[in-house]
Design an enzyme around this catalytic site. Structure first.
Site, mmCIF file in Angstrom:
data_model
loop_
_atom_site.group_PDB
_atom_site.id
_atom_site.type_symbol
_atom_site.label_atom_id
_atom_site.label_comp_id
_atom_site.label_asym_id
_atom_site.label_seq_id
_atom_site.Cartn_x
_atom_site.Cartn_y
_atom_site.Cartn_z
ATOM 1 C CD GLU A 152 -38.380 -1.606 -14.783
ATOM 2 O OE1 GLU A 152 -36.998 -1.766 -14.379
ATOM 3 O OE2 GLU A 152 -39.060 -2.230 -15.186
ATOM 4 C CE LYS B 197 -34.384 -4.869 -14.375
ATOM 5 N NZ LYS B 197 -35.664 -4.444 -15.180
ATOM 6 C CB CYS C 114 -38.933 -5.863 -14.919
ATOM 7 S SG CYS C 114 -40.422 -5.428 -16.565
#
Length: 551
Positions: free
Chosen positions: A43, A112, A148
């Protein structure tokens, strides 16, 4: 339709803000993975993670975008494509994103969705929430790229599965804490069970301020079986083979690293955290006070293991209260490590301060003030050496002491970093004994005993007055640490903590000491986060605080 795919997992160690250096690490990993179809990175690998408010600078965002486009252009050479994380500004919004770089251009970007805003994370401060993503088509394979936190809840993976994803590639910046590897694995298993999709989890390795990232990337097959395990605590590029079977794409071949244990992980985290903090900040080495006690001895061992003996300067700073045993133990510890060792007496400073303050203190008895002057004379000495030679001061206090304020502001709290900041005293003893029987992978220090047995066996003492031992002022450390863990990590009440087998008087006393020491902790140096609730980023309590624990 592609029936086979070769995917390299690149758990590398980026540096926050070093966009050019991070891009070069990506290039090196790509070269190492030559022959793979795709290389997957952690990430925000281009910016480094976590970038905090640095990511709000338009110039920094632009630098990340330019580096991404330059990397994309390089994929026109027939080599592997890249899945790279970076901050991505689009339509006036800033996203935590991944970009697929292939055939000389950026072919896809995904944002994200779930932004963590707890513990050490505050991504909602700096990023906008992305829309629910669809999969990316790559070599006729539909790849989901949840980032994540996107796998810590079901919704994003569910959306990807419903939109035809065939496998999940998950870039991560997941900081280490004890037992977290099991938590990660269980979360990933839940997503595989719910979606029926195989999953590759790619985590970064390295230190960033208080946080340390353990890597330990892995792959789960459709059957939830562990198909790949990368090593912890080191950069690693591993090529995994994927094949389309009757049920869809799955991982069929990958490397498998050895297992881990708790003390090995904690020691490795301290070692890597210190190494990266010193090296990424370009310090020539560290200087620390070596007192003959267990905290400074363990700190020196970690420093030598992390940096090498030539970059560690140990200083014994005796007063009239320093015992012959402590002098001998400190010298033996430095000799066992091969580190530089010298003695600088603080007696002249104590005499000077006594004379300087005599008229102001006239008519008052000696008390903790004079004890703290000793600690501050030592802090001043170490800071002077740091200023003159450039070495960072390594402070040596442990979490038990910092919890209850058993530390001196501008004295033993002086320093740029503290590897024991999140380590309870009972764990300090366990780590010292462990290190005497183990030399961790990547350590630059010697094999064999590095903490003299007498240091482990003798009662801990600050030696600021005759005959002093820590237990004069504190409960026994096994009881203290259990109480602290209950109050800090578990947020239990006084009554719940008493129910663990402690007296109400002791628990209330520890609660009070914990509460009033907050102002000291605000001024403490950073240190490696190891537990669920490290002081600083994890636990942010008000200094002015009228709440008192009730039974």
């Amino acid at each position: 339709m592609t029936d086979q795919l070769s995917i390299a997992l690149a758990q590398i160690n980026p540096t926050v803000g070093d966009v050019a250096g991070n891009a070069d690490r990506i290039r090196h990993a790509r070269a190492e993975a030559a022959g793979a179809d795709l290389v997957v990175f952690p990430e925000l690998v281009l910016s480094g993670y976590p970038p905090e408010d640095l990511v709000l600078k338009p110039a920094f965002q632009g630098a990340c975008r330019e580096a991404c486009e330059a990397l994309a252009a390089e994929t026109d050479d027939g080599g592997p494509a890249l899945l790279v994380g970076l901050p991505w500004r689009e339509d006036g919004r800033l996203y935590n994103a991944v970009a697929l770089l292939d055939g000389g251009r950026v072919t896809a970007v995904r944002h994200k969705v779930l932004l963590p805003n707890y513990g050490v994370f505050d991504e909602k401060r700096v990023f906008d929430m992305g829309e629910m993503p669809g999969p990316i088509s790559f070599r006729d394979v539909r790849i989901g790229t949840p980032i994540c936190e996107d796998i810590w809840q079901p919704s994003v993976v569910e959306c990807l599965e419903e939109n035809g994803a065939e496998l999940l590639l998950v870039p991560n910046g997941s900081p280490f804490e004890a037992t977290k590897d099991d938590i990660r694995l269980n979360i990933a298993v839940e997503r595989v069970v719910e979606s029926g999709l195989p999953l590759a989890y790619v985590n970064q390795a390295g230190g960033q301020d208080e946080l340390v990232f353990d890597g330990a990337s892995f792959v789960l097959g459709r059957d939830r079986a562990l198909r790949a395990q990368l090593p912890a605590w080191v950069e690693s590029v591993a090529v995994t083979s994927w094949e389309r079977g009757r049920d869809g794409m799955d991982c069929i071949a990958a490397p498998m690293a050895a297992g881990r244990d708790a003390l090995t992980d904690i020691y490795a985290a301290m070692m890597l955290g210190l190494r990266d903090y010193v090296n990424k900040n370009h310090f020539p080495g560290v200087v620390l006070g070596l007192s003959g006690g267990i905290d400074s001895a363990l700190s020196a061992a970690v420093a030598v293991d992390a940096l090498g003996a030539a970059r560690v300067r140990c200083v014994m700073m005796p007063s009239s209260y320093t015992s012959r045993t402590s002098l001998d133990d400190a010298q033996e510890a430095a000799a066992a490590l091969g580190a530089s060792y010298e003695t600088i007496s603080i007696q002249p400073a104590m005499g000077a301060f006594s004379q300087m303050l005599a008229s102001a203190f006239e008519g008052r008895r000696e008390d903790v003030t004079e004890e703290n002057i000793q600690a501050r004379a030592r802090g001043l000495t170490l800071m002077a050496l740091s200023n003159k030679f450039g070495h960072m001061v390594l402070s040596t206090g442990n979490k038990s002491e910092m919890s209850v304020g058993y530390a001196t502001l501008y004295g033993d709290m002086c320093g740029g970093y503290n590897v024991l900041k999140d380590v309870y005293k009972t764990t300090v003893f366990a780590l010292a004994d462990w290190r005497n029987h183990n030399r961790p992978d990547g350590a630059l220090g010697p094999t064999g005993r590095v903490v003299p047995q007498n240091i482990i066996d003798k009662p801990p003492s600050a030696e600021l007055r005759p005959g002093q031992i820590d237990q004069d002022s504190l409960p026994p450390y096994d009881a203290l640490d259990d109480i602290l863990e209950s109050l800090i990590e578990d947020e239990r009440s006084v009554a719940e903590t008493v129910a663990r087998g402690h007296t109400i008087e002791t628990v209330q006393r520890v609660w009070h000491m914990l509460d009033i020491a907050e102002y000291k902790r605000r001024q403490a140096p950073p240190g490696v986060k190891l537990t669920r609730r490290a002081f600083g980023r994890d636990r942010r309590y008000p200094i002015v605080n009228g709440y008192r624990g009730t039974v």
